[in-house]
Design an enzyme around this catalytic site. Structure first.
Site, PDB file in Angstrom:
ATOM      1  N   GLU A 153       0.819  -1.170   0.140  1.00  0.00           N
ATOM      2  CA  GLU A 153      -0.057   0.040  -0.037  1.00  0.00           C
ATOM      3  C   GLU A 153       0.967   1.441   0.024  1.00  0.00           C
ATOM      4  O   GLU A 153       1.809   1.705   0.752  1.00  0.00           O
ATOM      5  CB  GLU A 153      -0.821   0.021   1.166  1.00  0.00           C
ATOM      6  CG  GLU A 153      -1.804   1.278   1.181  1.00  0.00           C
ATOM      7  CD  GLU A 153      -3.110   1.202   2.185  1.00  0.00           C
ATOM      8  OE1 GLU A 153      -3.342   0.142   2.834  1.00  0.00           O
ATOM      9  OE2 GLU A 153      -4.085   2.036   1.707  1.00  0.00           O
ATOM     10  N   GLU A 247     -12.777   2.126   2.483  1.00  0.00           N
ATOM     11  CA  GLU A 247     -12.085   2.315   3.854  1.00  0.00           C
ATOM     12  C   GLU A 247     -12.670   3.506   4.466  1.00  0.00           C
ATOM     13  O   GLU A 247     -11.773   4.405   4.723  1.00  0.00           O
ATOM     14  CB  GLU A 247     -10.689   2.404   3.745  1.00  0.00           C
ATOM     15  CG  GLU A 247      -9.958   0.976   3.838  1.00  0.00           C
ATOM     16  CD  GLU A 247      -8.390   1.159   4.038  1.00  0.00           C
ATOM     17  OE1 GLU A 247      -7.867   0.504   4.864  1.00  0.00           O
ATOM     18  OE2 GLU A 247      -7.828   2.078   3.353  1.00  0.00           O
TER      19      GLU A 247
END
Ligand code: MN
Length: 290
Positions: A153, A247
């Site tokens: 990420e 998210e």
């Protein structure tokens, strides 16, 4: 594309959540994926994870995990014992990933998270980069042997320092040279760092393995000013067909809020309101992306 929701949306702590409850909820809301933190799968018992997988398989929901190593277990640390602990933690996560029936592990596996304290020190960025590559080569090869792909990420400057853009992360992947390591881009972080979100997505191309989405202030997609049409265009241009996981973090108070710096409630904490926001967001994103 498979659309998912991160279980932390509803929670104040990363561990000890009723994972089956959130799996059922994700399915009922129409999601294809439930994303968990590494802490959730490390702290759950093997029996719990087997039951979760059984339930998820029955509901047709995929479960995957995303993890941030602590500074004490950083894979880029100057302390070789810390790096060894980090690699060991990743290997324990692979066992758990297998138990939940997943084939991927995402997150800031290449260092530690969040690295907010780094600016107080004289950082040896080159050393961190080299040590990270050395650790990840070992971790990636172990993952490859188990058929697991790592999704690194790319996070913004306030949460990490090894790379903050798709371009720099791709340079890291090039140096690593492991085909089972891909990028996880997150529009929340990209909004801070990239000149153009769709250009960054096009640059990543086939090496984009997973995507996190949300608004600039962490509300659900569709409630802010993120350039969704531009993001959708980038995804269409590369024929993106993997996971798209929301998210949103909207609840203040507790471990989850503290780690993502949510200091105020961004919508009502009432669970029915939280769920109806997700129904709205899933519909919004599907209309944009499909
Ligand atoms: Mn993310």
């Amino acid at each position: 594309m498979k659309f998912g929701i991160h279980y932390g949306y509803w929670l104040h702590t990363w561990e000890n959540a009723d994972l089956k409850y959130y799996c059922r909820k994700a399915a009922n809301l129409g999601f294809d994926l439930l994303e968990l933190s590494g802490h959730a799968i490390l702290s759950a018992s093997e029996a719990e994870l087997r039951e979760l997988r059984e339930l998820a398989d029955g509901l047709g929901v995929g479960v995957n995990a995303c993890h941030g190593l602590s500074r004490e277990n950083s894979t880029s640390s100057a302390d070789s014992a810390a790096r060894a602990r980090g690699i060991d933690e990743l290997k324990r996560l692979y066992d758990r990933v297998e138990l939940i029936g997943s084939r991927q592990l995402g997150g800031t596996l290449y260092s530690y998270w969040p690295s907010l304290d780094a600016s107080n020190e004289k950082l040896d960025l080159r050393g961190e980069w080299d040590r990270s590559l050395e650790s990840l080569a070992v971790a990636a090869d172990e993952a490859a042997g188990r058929g697991i792909t790592l999704m690194l990420e790319v996070v913004n400057r306030f949460e990490g320092y090894l790379f903050n853009t798709a371009k720099d992360a791709l340079r890291y992947l090039d140096e690593l040279g492991r085909s089972n390591v891909k990028l996880l881009l997150d529009v929340f972080h990209m909004n801070i760092e990239e000149d153009s979100l769709s250009d960054a997505i096009r640059l990543a191309g086939g090496r984009l393995g997973h995507l996190h989405i949300g608004e600039c202030n962490r509300r659900v997609p569709g409630r802010g000013h993120m350039p969704w049409d531009d993001i959708a265009q980038g995804l269409r241009d590369i024929g993106y067909d993997a996971g798209v996981v929301m998210e949103p973090f909207v609840l203040s108070g507790g471990e989850v809020a503290d780690s993502v710096k949510v200091w105020r409630d961004l919508n009502s904490p009432d669970e029915d309101v939280m769920d109806s926001e997700l129904r709205f967001a899933l519909d919004f994103v599907k209309k944009k992306f499909l």
